[in-house]
Design a protein around this motif. Structure first.
Motif, PDB file in Angstrom:
ATOM      1  N   MET A   1       0.829  -1.195   0.000  1.00 19.42           N
ATOM      2  CA  MET A   1       0.000   0.000   0.000  1.00 19.42           C
ATOM      3  C   MET A   1       0.870   1.254   0.000  1.00 19.42           C
ATOM      4  SD  MET A   1      -3.197   0.969   0.234  1.00 19.42           S
ATOM      5  CE  MET A   1      -4.277   2.155   0.911  1.00 19.42           C
ATOM      6  N   LYS A   2       1.950   1.235   0.779  1.00 11.67           N
ATOM      7  CA  LYS A   2       2.797   2.412   0.887  1.00 11.67           C
ATOM      8  C   LYS A   2       3.470   2.738  -0.439  1.00 11.67           C
ATOM      9  CE  LYS A   2       5.973   4.592   4.033  1.00 11.67           C
ATOM     10  NZ  LYS A   2       6.722   4.478   5.257  1.00 11.67           N
ATOM     11  N   ALA A   3       3.777   1.723  -1.246  1.00 15.27           N
ATOM     12  CA  ALA A   3       4.429   1.929  -2.531  1.00 15.27           C
ATOM     13  C   ALA A   3       3.538   2.727  -3.485  1.00 15.27           C
ATOM     14  CB  ALA A   3       4.798   0.595  -3.160  1.00 15.27           C
ATOM     15  N   TYR A   4       2.229   2.647  -3.334  1.00 17.95           N
ATOM     16  CA  TYR A   4       1.305   3.331  -4.225  1.00 17.95           C
ATOM     17  C   TYR A   4       0.798   4.647  -3.650  1.00 17.95           C
ATOM     18  CZ  TYR A   4       1.345  -0.959  -6.871  1.00 17.95           C
ATOM     19  OH  TYR A   4       1.735  -2.040  -7.610  1.00 17.95           O
ATOM     20  N   ARG A   5       1.340   5.102  -2.542  1.00 18.49           N
ATOM     21  CA  ARG A   5       0.854   6.323  -1.895  1.00 18.49           C
ATOM     22  C   ARG A   5       0.940   7.534  -2.825  1.00 18.49           C
ATOM     23  NH1 ARG A   5       2.752   8.905   3.848  1.00 18.49           N
ATOM     24  NH2 ARG A   5       1.044  10.384   3.950  1.00 18.49           N
ATOM     25  N   THR A   6       2.046   7.688  -3.526  1.00 17.65           N
ATOM     26  CA  THR A   6       2.207   8.821  -4.419  1.00 17.65           C
ATOM     27  C   THR A   6       1.205   8.752  -5.564  1.00 17.65           C
ATOM     28  OG1 THR A   6       4.539   8.916  -3.862  1.00 17.65           O
ATOM     29  CG2 THR A   6       3.854  10.106  -5.822  1.00 17.65           C
ATOM     30  N   GLU A   7       1.002   7.564  -6.120  1.00 19.46           N
ATOM     31  CA  GLU A   7       0.044   7.409  -7.202  1.00 19.46           C
ATOM     32  C   GLU A   7      -1.377   7.720  -6.714  1.00 19.46           C
ATOM     33  OE1 GLU A   7       2.611   5.473  -6.625  1.00 19.46           O
ATOM     34  OE2 GLU A   7       3.671   5.307  -8.521  1.00 19.46           O
ATOM     35  N   MET A   8      -1.669   7.398  -5.462  1.00 22.83           N
ATOM     36  CA  MET A   8      -2.977   7.738  -4.891  1.00 22.83           C
ATOM     37  C   MET A   8      -3.128   9.256  -4.753  1.00 22.83           C
ATOM     38  SD  MET A   8      -3.296   4.571  -2.172  1.00 22.83           S
ATOM     39  CE  MET A   8      -4.452   5.405  -1.137  1.00 22.83           C
ATOM     40  N   LEU A   9      -2.050   9.944  -4.394  1.00 17.76           N
ATOM     41  CA  LEU A   9      -2.089  11.404  -4.328  1.00 17.76           C
ATOM     42  C   LEU A   9      -2.369  11.998  -5.705  1.00 17.76           C
ATOM     43  CD1 LEU A   9       0.947  12.095  -1.950  1.00 17.76           C
ATOM     44  CD2 LEU A   9      -1.464  12.559  -1.449  1.00 17.76           C
ATOM     45  N   VAL A  10      -1.703  11.465  -6.724  1.00 17.51           N
ATOM     46  CA  VAL A  10      -1.920  11.960  -8.093  1.00 17.51           C
ATOM     47  C   VAL A  10      -3.350  11.667  -8.535  1.00 17.51           C
ATOM     48  CG1 VAL A  10      -1.240  11.725 -10.509  1.00 17.51           C
ATOM     49  CG2 VAL A  10       0.497  11.823  -8.744  1.00 17.51           C
ATOM     50  N   THR A  11      -3.837  10.484  -8.239  1.00 17.42           N
ATOM     51  CA  THR A  11      -5.214  10.137  -8.602  1.00 17.42           C
ATOM     52  C   THR A  11      -6.204  11.088  -7.940  1.00 17.42           C
ATOM     53  OG1 THR A  11      -4.614   7.823  -8.894  1.00 17.42           O
ATOM     54  CG2 THR A  11      -6.960   8.305  -8.558  1.00 17.42           C
ATOM     55  N   GLY A  12      -6.007  11.345  -6.654  1.00 17.59           N
ATOM     56  CA  GLY A  12      -6.853  12.310  -5.951  1.00 17.59           C
ATOM     57  C   GLY A  12      -6.770  13.684  -6.572  1.00 17.59           C
ATOM     58  N   SER A  13      -5.565  14.084  -6.936  1.00 10.56           N
ATOM     59  CA  SER A  13      -5.362  15.387  -7.570  1.00 10.56           C
ATOM     60  C   SER A  13      -6.115  15.479  -8.891  1.00 10.56           C
ATOM     61  CB  SER A  13      -3.867  15.604  -7.804  1.00 10.56           C
ATOM     62  OG  SER A  13      -3.635  16.748  -8.575  1.00 10.56           O
ATOM     63  N   VAL A  14      -6.017  14.435  -9.701  1.00 11.94           N
ATOM     64  CA  VAL A  14      -6.680  14.421 -11.009  1.00 11.94           C
ATOM     65  C   VAL A  14      -8.197  14.451 -10.846  1.00 11.94           C
ATOM     66  CG1 VAL A  14      -7.135  12.955 -13.024  1.00 11.94           C
ATOM     67  CG2 VAL A  14      -4.790  13.334 -12.252  1.00 11.94           C
ATOM     68  N   VAL A  15      -8.716  13.640  -9.949  1.00  9.45           N
ATOM     69  CA  VAL A  15     -10.168  13.579  -9.745  1.00  9.45           C
ATOM     70  C   VAL A  15     -10.685  14.922  -9.232  1.00  9.45           C
ATOM     71  CG1 VAL A  15     -11.982  12.516  -8.345  1.00  9.45           C
ATOM     72  CG2 VAL A  15     -10.266  11.082  -9.462  1.00  9.45           C
ATOM     73  N   LEU A  16      -9.977  15.518  -8.269  1.00  8.84           N
ATOM     74  CA  LEU A  16     -10.420  16.806  -7.735  1.00  8.84           C
ATOM     75  C   LEU A  16     -10.301  17.922  -8.770  1.00  8.84           C
ATOM     76  CD1 LEU A  16      -9.000  16.598  -4.115  1.00  8.84           C
ATOM     77  CD2 LEU A  16     -11.406  16.644  -4.790  1.00  8.84           C
ATOM     78  N   ALA A  17      -9.261  17.885  -9.580  1.00 11.23           N
ATOM     79  CA  ALA A  17      -9.107  18.904 -10.624  1.00 11.23           C
ATOM     80  C   ALA A  17     -10.240  18.801 -11.642  1.00 11.23           C
ATOM     81  CB  ALA A  17      -7.754  18.764 -11.311  1.00 11.23           C
ATOM     82  N   ALA A  18     -10.540  17.592 -12.086  1.00 11.03           N
ATOM     83  CA  ALA A  18     -11.625  17.404 -13.053  1.00 11.03           C
ATOM     84  C   ALA A  18     -12.972  17.790 -12.449  1.00 11.03           C
ATOM     85  CB  ALA A  18     -11.650  15.959 -13.543  1.00 11.03           C
ATOM     86  N   ALA A  19     -13.203  17.381 -11.210  1.00  5.52           N
ATOM     87  CA  ALA A  19     -14.452  17.747 -10.540  1.00  5.52           C
ATOM     88  C   ALA A  19     -14.544  19.261 -10.380  1.00  5.52           C
ATOM     89  CB  ALA A  19     -14.538  17.061  -9.177  1.00  5.52           C
ATOM     90  N   GLY A  20     -13.450  19.866  -9.957  1.00  7.67           N
ATOM     91  CA  GLY A  20     -13.439  21.314  -9.773  1.00  7.67           C
ATOM     92  C   GLY A  20     -13.741  22.056 -11.064  1.00  7.67           C
TER      93      GLY A  20
END
Length: 125
Positions: A1-20
Protein backbone atom coordinates in the motif's frame (compact mmCIF):
# COMPACT_ATOMS: atom_id res chain seq x y z
CA UNK A 1 0.00 0.00 0.00
CA UNK A 2 2.80 2.41 0.89
CA UNK A 3 4.43 1.93 -2.53
CA UNK A 4 1.30 3.33 -4.23
CA UNK A 5 0.85 6.32 -1.90
CA UNK A 6 2.21 8.82 -4.42
CA UNK A 7 0.04 7.41 -7.20
CA UNK A 8 -2.98 7.74 -4.89
CA UNK A 9 -2.09 11.40 -4.33
CA UNK A 10 -1.92 11.96 -8.09
CA UNK A 11 -5.21 10.14 -8.60
CA UNK A 12 -6.85 12.31 -5.95
CA UNK A 13 -5.36 15.39 -7.57
CA UNK A 14 -6.68 14.42 -11.01
CA UNK A 15 -10.17 13.58 -9.74
CA UNK A 16 -10.42 16.81 -7.74
CA UNK A 17 -9.11 18.90 -10.62
CA UNK A 18 -11.62 17.40 -13.05
CA UNK A 19 -14.45 17.75 -10.54
CA UNK A 20 -13.44 21.31 -9.77
CA UNK A 21 -13.36 22.29 -13.44
CA UNK A 22 -16.79 20.81 -14.08
CA UNK A 23 -18.34 22.32 -10.94
CA UNK A 24 -16.94 25.71 -12.00
CA UNK A 25 -18.54 25.23 -15.43
CA UNK A 26 -21.91 24.36 -13.87
CA UNK A 27 -21.71 27.42 -11.64
CA UNK A 28 -20.83 29.71 -14.51
CA UNK A 29 -23.69 28.28 -16.56
CA UNK A 30 -26.08 29.31 -13.77
CA UNK A 31 -27.42 25.83 -13.09
CA UNK A 32 -29.48 25.42 -9.91
CA UNK A 33 -27.95 26.17 -6.53
CA UNK A 34 -24.46 26.15 -8.06
CA UNK A 35 -25.41 29.18 -10.16
CA UNK A 36 -26.42 31.32 -7.18
CA UNK A 37 -24.32 34.47 -7.14
CA UNK A 38 -22.14 35.13 -4.10
CA UNK A 39 -20.46 38.24 -5.50
CA UNK A 40 -21.28 40.16 -8.65
CA UNK A 41 -18.26 42.39 -9.29
CA UNK A 42 -15.82 42.28 -11.13
CA UNK A 43 -16.79 38.74 -12.11
CA UNK A 44 -19.96 37.01 -11.03
CA UNK A 45 -18.70 34.57 -8.42
CA UNK A 46 -21.22 31.79 -8.01
CA UNK A 47 -21.35 28.97 -5.51
CA UNK A 48 -20.24 26.63 -8.28
CA UNK A 49 -17.26 28.80 -9.17
CA UNK A 50 -16.19 29.13 -5.52
CA UNK A 51 -16.74 25.43 -4.82
CA UNK A 52 -14.98 24.39 -8.02
CA UNK A 53 -11.99 26.58 -7.19
CA UNK A 54 -11.85 25.03 -3.71
CA UNK A 55 -11.86 21.50 -5.17
CA UNK A 56 -9.19 22.48 -7.68
CA UNK A 57 -7.08 24.07 -4.93
CA UNK A 58 -7.25 20.93 -2.79
CA UNK A 59 -6.29 18.86 -5.82
CA UNK A 60 -3.30 21.16 -6.34
CA UNK A 61 -2.18 20.54 -2.76
CA UNK A 62 -2.32 16.79 -3.37
CA UNK A 63 -0.30 17.30 -6.56
CA UNK A 64 2.36 19.23 -4.62
CA UNK A 65 2.55 16.43 -2.05
CA UNK A 66 3.05 13.89 -4.85
CA UNK A 67 5.72 15.96 -6.62
CA UNK A 68 7.63 16.21 -3.35
CA UNK A 69 7.87 12.40 -3.29
CA UNK A 70 8.61 11.33 -6.89
CA UNK A 71 10.09 12.60 -10.13
CA UNK A 72 7.83 14.96 -12.03
CA UNK A 73 8.80 13.22 -15.28
CA UNK A 74 7.05 10.11 -13.90
CA UNK A 75 4.06 11.92 -12.39
CA UNK A 76 3.17 14.36 -15.14
CA UNK A 77 1.95 11.75 -17.62
CA UNK A 78 -0.30 10.40 -14.86
CA UNK A 79 -1.68 13.89 -14.32
CA UNK A 80 -2.60 14.03 -18.01
CA UNK A 81 -5.48 11.68 -17.22
CA UNK A 82 -7.20 14.91 -16.16
CA UNK A 83 -7.69 15.72 -19.87
CA UNK A 84 -9.40 12.39 -20.45
CA UNK A 85 -11.54 12.57 -17.32
CA UNK A 86 -12.59 16.19 -17.87
CA UNK A 87 -13.55 15.47 -21.47
CA UNK A 88 -15.64 12.47 -20.52
CA UNK A 89 -17.37 14.23 -17.62
CA UNK A 90 -18.00 17.23 -19.86
CA UNK A 91 -19.71 14.97 -22.37
CA UNK A 92 -21.73 12.74 -20.03
CA UNK A 93 -22.59 15.28 -17.31
CA UNK A 94 -22.60 18.63 -19.13
CA UNK A 95 -23.83 17.13 -22.43
CA UNK A 96 -21.02 18.76 -24.40
CA UNK A 97 -20.45 17.38 -27.90
CA UNK A 98 -17.85 14.66 -28.25
CA UNK A 99 -17.32 14.12 -31.96
CA UNK A 100 -15.05 11.59 -33.64
CA UNK A 101 -11.93 13.79 -33.55
CA UNK A 102 -12.32 14.46 -29.83
CA UNK A 103 -12.80 10.75 -29.22
CA UNK A 104 -9.63 10.01 -31.19
CA UNK A 105 -7.82 12.69 -29.17
CA UNK A 106 -8.97 11.21 -25.86
CA UNK A 107 -7.94 7.70 -26.94
CA UNK A 108 -4.58 9.04 -28.14
CA UNK A 109 -3.97 10.77 -24.81
CA UNK A 110 -4.95 7.59 -22.97
CA UNK A 111 -2.56 5.49 -25.04
CA UNK A 112 0.21 8.03 -24.54
CA UNK A 113 -0.32 7.97 -20.78
CA UNK A 114 -0.17 4.16 -20.78
CA UNK A 115 3.05 4.15 -22.82
CA UNK A 116 4.73 6.79 -20.67
CA UNK A 117 3.73 5.04 -17.45
CA UNK A 118 5.14 1.78 -18.81
CA UNK A 119 8.45 3.33 -19.88
CA UNK A 120 8.78 5.02 -16.50
CA UNK A 121 8.36 1.66 -14.78
CA UNK A 122 11.08 0.20 -16.99
CA UNK A 123 13.45 3.06 -16.14
CA UNK A 124 12.70 2.87 -12.40
CA UNK A 125 13.05 -0.93 -12.18
Amino acid sequence: MKAYRTEMLVTGSVVLAAAGQNVMKLGLMGRGALGTALLEWPLMVTRGLAGGLALYAFGTLLWCAAVARKDISYLYPLAATNYVLTGLVGHFVLHEPLGPLRCIGIVTIGLGIALLARTNREVIS
